[in-house]
Design a protein around this motif. Sequence first.
Motif, mmCIF file in Angstrom:
data_model
loop_
_atom_site.group_PDB
_atom_site.id
_atom_site.type_symbol
_atom_site.label_atom_id
_atom_site.label_comp_id
_atom_site.label_asym_id
_atom_site.label_seq_id
_atom_site.Cartn_x
_atom_site.Cartn_y
_atom_site.Cartn_z
ATOM 1 N N GLY A 1 -2.241 9.156 -6.305
ATOM 2 C CA GLY A 1 -1.213 8.145 -6.159
ATOM 3 C C GLY A 1 -0.694 7.923 -4.754
ATOM 4 O O GLY A 1 0.293 7.218 -4.567
ATOM 5 N N GLN A 2 -1.338 8.500 -3.771
ATOM 6 C CA GLN A 2 -0.883 8.295 -2.394
ATOM 7 C C GLN A 2 -1.388 6.953 -1.871
ATOM 8 O O GLN A 2 -2.478 6.525 -2.201
ATOM 9 N N GLY A 3 -0.607 6.369 -1.035
ATOM 10 C CA GLY A 3 -1.020 5.147 -0.362
ATOM 11 C C GLY A 3 -0.927 5.336 1.133
ATOM 12 O O GLY A 3 -0.224 6.223 1.615
ATOM 13 N N ASN A 4 -1.641 4.533 1.855
ATOM 14 C CA ASN A 4 -1.599 4.610 3.311
ATOM 15 C C ASN A 4 -1.806 3.210 3.853
ATOM 16 O O ASN A 4 -2.861 2.616 3.652
ATOM 17 N N THR A 5 -0.818 2.698 4.521
ATOM 18 C CA THR A 5 -0.921 1.338 5.043
ATOM 19 C C THR A 5 -1.554 1.289 6.416
ATOM 20 O O THR A 5 -1.970 0.232 6.863
ATOM 21 N N ALA A 6 -1.626 2.418 7.098
ATOM 22 C CA ALA A 6 -2.204 2.451 8.440
ATOM 23 C C ALA A 6 -3.410 3.382 8.453
ATOM 24 O O ALA A 6 -3.267 4.591 8.379
ATOM 25 N N GLY A 7 -4.581 2.816 8.480
ATOM 26 C CA GLY A 7 -5.774 3.639 8.556
ATOM 27 C C GLY A 7 -6.363 3.947 7.202
ATOM 28 O O GLY A 7 -5.879 3.489 6.172
ATOM 29 N N PRO A 8 -7.399 4.755 7.203
ATOM 30 C CA PRO A 8 -8.092 5.065 5.951
ATOM 31 C C PRO A 8 -7.246 5.949 5.039
ATOM 32 O O PRO A 8 -6.443 6.745 5.507
ATOM 33 N N SER A 9 -7.430 5.778 3.747
ATOM 34 C CA SER A 9 -6.744 6.605 2.763
ATOM 35 C C SER A 9 -7.499 7.914 2.624
ATOM 36 O O SER A 9 -8.695 7.935 2.294
#
Length: 112
Positions: free
Chosen positions: A47-55
């Motif tokens: 359930g983690q998200g990452n808006t900057a860069g690869p997940s």
Amino acid sequence: MTLNASPYGSERILSALRLTLALASHSQPSRIKLFLISDAVITAQSGQGNTAGPSLGEMLTEAMAHSVAVYVCRSCAEARGLDQTRLLPGVKISTMPELAGWTLEADKVLSF
């Protein structure tokens, strides 16, 4: 390969996962094992998200799709409130004695 860095505190986990994916495309991926310890166990939380860069979670999932085995340290996960239900599908909970056995059997061990 052991990963012990915080997933978003530096680029060490990103570098480890990039190397893992490269190795998986050049060797027998089923021989590659990732053991996440200390703060690195958070990398395997679903359930983690990452808006900057690869997940990082997506990279772990891709590695597992290439038959890379991913494990998290049981005591480290428990200390951070993680159990099997909060981990990405396919990630297994393991122990230090298992890591010790794998380390003794391995040709090479990398640590990030």
